[in-house]
Write a protein that holds these residues in place. Sequence first.
Motif, short mmCIF file in Angstrom:
data_model
loop_
_atom_site.label_atom_id
_atom_site.label_comp_id
_atom_site.label_asym_id
_atom_site.label_seq_id
_atom_site.Cartn_x
_atom_site.Cartn_y
_atom_site.Cartn_z
N LYS A 146 0.74 -1.25 -0.02
CA LYS A 146 0.03 -0.08 -0.02
C LYS A 146 0.98 1.26 0.08
N LYS A 147 0.44 2.09 -0.98
CA LYS A 147 1.41 3.53 -0.92
C LYS A 147 0.63 4.70 -0.13
N THR A 148 -0.67 4.63 -0.21
CA THR A 148 -1.27 6.02 0.26
C THR A 148 -1.51 5.75 1.93
N PRO A 149 -1.96 6.76 2.70
CA PRO A 149 -1.73 6.81 3.98
C PRO A 149 -3.03 6.14 4.59
N LEU A 150 -2.94 5.55 5.89
CA LEU A 150 -4.24 4.87 6.29
C LEU A 150 -4.28 5.70 7.72
N THR A 151 -5.77 6.31 7.94
CA THR A 151 -5.61 6.76 9.43
C THR A 151 -6.83 5.95 10.17
N ILE A 152 -6.35 5.64 11.43
CA ILE A 152 -7.38 4.97 12.40
C ILE A 152 -7.89 5.87 13.28
N HIS A 153 -9.14 5.94 13.42
CA HIS A 153 -9.70 6.95 14.09
C HIS A 153 -10.37 6.18 15.42
N TYR A 154 -9.89 6.45 16.51
CA TYR A 154 -10.48 5.76 17.80
C TYR A 154 -10.62 6.51 18.96
N PRO A 155 -11.37 6.21 20.06
CA PRO A 155 -11.52 6.93 21.06
C PRO A 155 -10.32 7.14 21.94
N GLU A 156 -9.96 8.31 22.22
CA GLU A 156 -8.79 8.74 23.11
C GLU A 156 -8.96 7.61 24.46
N GLY A 157 -7.77 6.99 24.66
CA GLY A 157 -7.69 6.22 25.94
C GLY A 157 -7.85 4.56 25.41
N CYS A 158 -7.95 4.19 24.33
CA CYS A 158 -8.21 3.04 23.59
C CYS A 158 -6.83 2.46 23.66
N VAL A 159 -6.44 1.81 24.54
CA VAL A 159 -5.24 1.18 24.63
C VAL A 159 -5.04 -0.12 23.82
N GLU A 160 -5.86 -0.83 23.41
CA GLU A 160 -5.87 -1.68 22.54
C GLU A 160 -5.07 -1.63 21.18
N ILE A 161 -5.68 -0.27 20.63
CA ILE A 161 -5.35 0.03 19.49
C ILE A 161 -3.79 0.57 19.46
N GLU A 162 -3.52 1.20 20.45
CA GLU A 162 -2.24 1.99 20.51
C GLU A 162 -1.09 0.89 20.83
N SER A 163 -1.57 -0.08 21.66
CA SER A 163 -0.76 -1.40 21.65
C SER A 163 -0.57 -2.12 20.45
#
Length: 243
Positions: free
Chosen positions: A98-115
């Motif tokens: 993939k060449k184009t950027p991907l944005t992941i929108h998620y609720p602040e404090g969602c430690v699962e996505i950040e991990s």
Amino acid sequence: MQKLQREMIKREYPLQWKKKNFSIKIFCSIPNIATGILLKAGKTHFVIDPGDGILRDLNKEIGVKNLLDISDVFVTHGHHDHIGGVWSLLTYLRVMQKKTPLTIHYPEGCVEIESIYNAFAKVYSNSLSYKIKLRAIKKASSFSTNEVKVKPFPVIHKENLSSGRTRQVPALGYNFSFNGMKICYGGDTAYCEALVTHAKNADLAILEAGHDEDTPDEMHMTMNEAISIGKSAKKYFLVHVPE
Ligand SMILES: [Zn+2]
Ligand SMILES: [Zn+2]
């Protein structure tokens, strides 16, 4: 819940809704197992709640080229049945260059996505062909991406702790507006005023009815609660009903 009522609301996935060039397909929404949703607005594809199986379903539905063009992923909260497919999706996009950027929108404090992101970056940062942007949503203000107006809103969704107590999970619902049409997706939520407000007059409201009893709790909605909100929309789907 009465057996008869359970039979009446039993649905076969996928569920699909389409109006003009705006459509949504719910591949799956089974509590504790998996959720997976694809939103199409014109030529744009968004993924919502990429639970287990999302890569298989997207590949079958839109094919590799469109998969590589996906620009945005929206996560309602970090429970595994809503994000279990993130790792394989990110890795597949890397393998397929993939060449184009991907944005992941998620609720602040969602430690699962950040991990997941941190682990992914640790493993693949030297061989990543695309940019991943994490966008923690702090405030319920609207924004636009690819001509779709997105309005996140906070919902009530608790989880059990090992101490026997419960805690509120960082959790959002989203309204997606395109071409004068509006889809409301509440994610996992107990009955809440924010959802009542946002589902009203939507062309489609996607509402969870994950609480299997008639007495309300602070995790999921009862069937009757979900239906009462659904009736304020032009059409509604009940999802996340225990099997
Ligand atoms: Zn769930
Ligand atoms: Zn949940």
